[in-house]
Design an enzyme around this catalytic site. Structure first.
Site, short mmCIF file in Angstrom:
data_model
loop_
_atom_site.label_atom_id
_atom_site.label_comp_id
_atom_site.label_asym_id
_atom_site.label_seq_id
_atom_site.Cartn_x
_atom_site.Cartn_y
_atom_site.Cartn_z
N SER A 40 76.45 36.70 67.33
CA SER A 40 77.73 37.38 67.15
C SER A 40 77.48 38.86 67.30
O SER A 40 76.35 39.33 67.11
CB SER A 40 78.25 37.09 65.73
OG SER A 40 79.33 37.94 65.41
N TYR A 80 77.84 37.56 56.16
CA TYR A 80 77.92 37.04 57.53
C TYR A 80 77.10 37.93 58.47
O TYR A 80 76.33 37.44 59.31
CB TYR A 80 79.39 36.98 57.97
CG TYR A 80 79.58 36.43 59.37
CD1 TYR A 80 79.26 35.12 59.68
CD2 TYR A 80 80.10 37.24 60.39
CE1 TYR A 80 79.44 34.62 60.97
CE2 TYR A 80 80.28 36.75 61.67
CZ TYR A 80 79.94 35.44 61.96
OH TYR A 80 80.11 34.94 63.23
C1 8X3 Z 1 82.66 36.85 64.75
C2 8X3 Z 1 82.85 38.28 65.03
O1 8X3 Z 1 83.87 40.44 64.13
O2 8X3 Z 1 84.34 38.42 62.88
O3 8X3 Z 1 81.37 36.42 64.96
O4 8X3 Z 1 82.17 39.40 62.80
S1 8X3 Z 1 83.31 39.15 63.63
#
Ligand code: 8X3
Length: 253
Positions: free
Chosen positions: A138, A151
């Site tokens: 990502s 995340y």
């Molecule tokens: C998803 C992109 O911008 O939500 O992997 O982190 S973000």
């Protein structure tokens, strides 16, 4: 003797980028092994692809379950391409107050999940003589943003797996490709992140002219995988035109 069809394993193939990638690779002529936790969704996709004349198989799999991953690897006759797609985000809480349980869950799936499946399939990928590991990371793996927290940390882990593995296996016939998408509008990513709150999930994409689709990402995966074997697309970053960075997004009023 006709050559065996090349086999691609896709994790998280039940929806979104995983399902779109499975579809693209099947269209490119791969025998695609669809894996995910939700058997009903895999079966539906497999049925659709089979009706189109594609070659697919289905395996229910939780990438965080190492024993299940090992058993799955042992059941495969061959593996030429592995697409590590299973992953996801939980919450947008700041570091100061985030729930460590969410961080643990995200680390389990986004980092250890990739580790489990990659370790288990690396012997088969090497034996293929032309193996490819794809890691769908990502843009959250390359830079941070407020509320990205667990995340962002986990996707940095996935990015580091790609970078480190490529160094460690250089000289073996296995490529390591990282695809890093920015804003992709899928049915589930934001909904999962906001624990089913559809309004908050919709707000992520509000006013954004054309967020990437799952198929936009799948298209780049299929392109990277089908380059000649000596061409390694190390890292491919893709964002919608309306997104210039993780936190610079143009929204129409
Ligand atoms: C998803 C992109 O911008 O939500 O992997 O982190 S973000």
């Amino acid at each position: 003797m006709t050559p065996r069809p090349r086999t691609a394993v896709v994790t998280g193939a039940s929806s979104g980028i995983g399902a779109a990638t499975a579809r693209r690779l099947a269209e490119a002529g791969y025998h695609v092994v669809l894996t995910a936790r939700r058997a009903d969704r895999l079966d539906a996709l497999a049925k659709e692809l089979t009706a189109e004349g594609r070659s697919v198989a289905v395996q229910t799999l939780d990438v965080t379950d190492r024993a299940a991953v090992d058993a799955f690897a042992a059941s495969l006759d061959a593996c030429d391409v592995l697409v590590n797609n299973a992953g996801g985000a939980l919450g947008t809480d700041p570091v100061a107050t985030a729930d460590p349980a969410d961080w643990r869950t995200m680390y389990e799936v986004n980092v250890l999940g990739v580790l489990h499946v990659t370790q288990a399939l690396l012997p088969a990928l090497t034996a293929s003589g032309d193996g490819t590991v794809v890691i769908i990371s990502s843009t959250a793996g390359l830079g941070t943003y407020e509320g990205g927290g667990g995340y962002v940390a986990a996707k940095h882990g996935a990015h580091v797996i790609a970078e480190t593995l490529r160094l460690e296996i250089v000289g073996r016939p296995v490529r390591v490709i990282e695809i890093a998408p920015g804003m992709v509008k899928t049915d589930e990513f934001a909904l999962t992140r906001f624990r089913g709150d559809a309004d908050r999930a919709a707000a992520v994409y509000e006013g954004v002219a054309e967020p990437l689709t799952a198929d936009d990402v799948a298209d780049t995966v299929a392109w990277a995988v089908t380059r000649p074997p000596h061409v390694n697309v190390d890292l491919l970053v893709l964002r919608p035109r309306a997104q210039a960075s993780n936190y610079k997004v143009h929204r129409d009023k």
